[in-house]
Design a protein around this motif. Sequence first.
Motif, PDB file in Angstrom:
ATOM      1  N   GLY A  56       1.031  -1.292  -0.281  1.00  0.00           N
ATOM      2  CA  GLY A  56       0.269   0.214   0.160  1.00  0.00           C
ATOM      3  C   GLY A  56       0.841   1.111   0.207  1.00  0.00           C
ATOM      4  O   GLY A  56       0.357   2.565  -1.252  1.00  0.00           O
ATOM      5  N   THR A  62      -4.750   2.498   0.293  1.00  0.00           N
ATOM      6  CA  THR A  62      -4.437   2.172   1.253  1.00  0.00           C
ATOM      7  C   THR A  62      -4.840   0.720   1.820  1.00  0.00           C
ATOM      8  O   THR A  62      -4.772  -0.122   0.409  1.00  0.00           O
ATOM      9  N   VAL A  63      -4.963  -0.141   2.335  1.00  0.00           N
ATOM     10  CA  VAL A  63      -4.771  -1.380   2.196  1.00  0.00           C
ATOM     11  C   VAL A  63      -6.166  -2.300   2.064  1.00  0.00           C
ATOM     12  O   VAL A  63      -6.455  -3.428   1.477  1.00  0.00           O
ATOM     13  N   ASP A  65      -7.923  -1.562  -0.669  1.00  0.00           N
ATOM     14  CA  ASP A  65      -7.796  -0.900  -2.001  1.00  0.00           C
ATOM     15  C   ASP A  65      -6.553  -2.599  -2.374  1.00  0.00           C
ATOM     16  O   ASP A  65      -7.383  -2.461  -3.854  1.00  0.00           O
TER      17      ASP A  65
END
Length: 73
Positions: A56, A62-63, A65
């Motif tokens: 990320g 973001t995580v 995503d």
Amino acid sequence: MPEFRLDVDAVRRRAKRAGDLTDGAIARRVGVERTTISRLMSDRTAPSLRTVVLLGRAYSVTVEDLLMEVEAA
């Protein structure tokens, strides 16, 4: 309880946008071994939380995503 796994397609899209077309290029950007990326991308291993966070950060996402929810087995 939901289960999550690495969304390999999302990682590949982010990597491609950044010009990282190989597992080695992704590994260098993320700071892990190429074999780690290879195993993740072929779905042979689940990533550690640390690896997901590093992915990320490397691709400014973001995580959330990078993960996808899957049905529990």
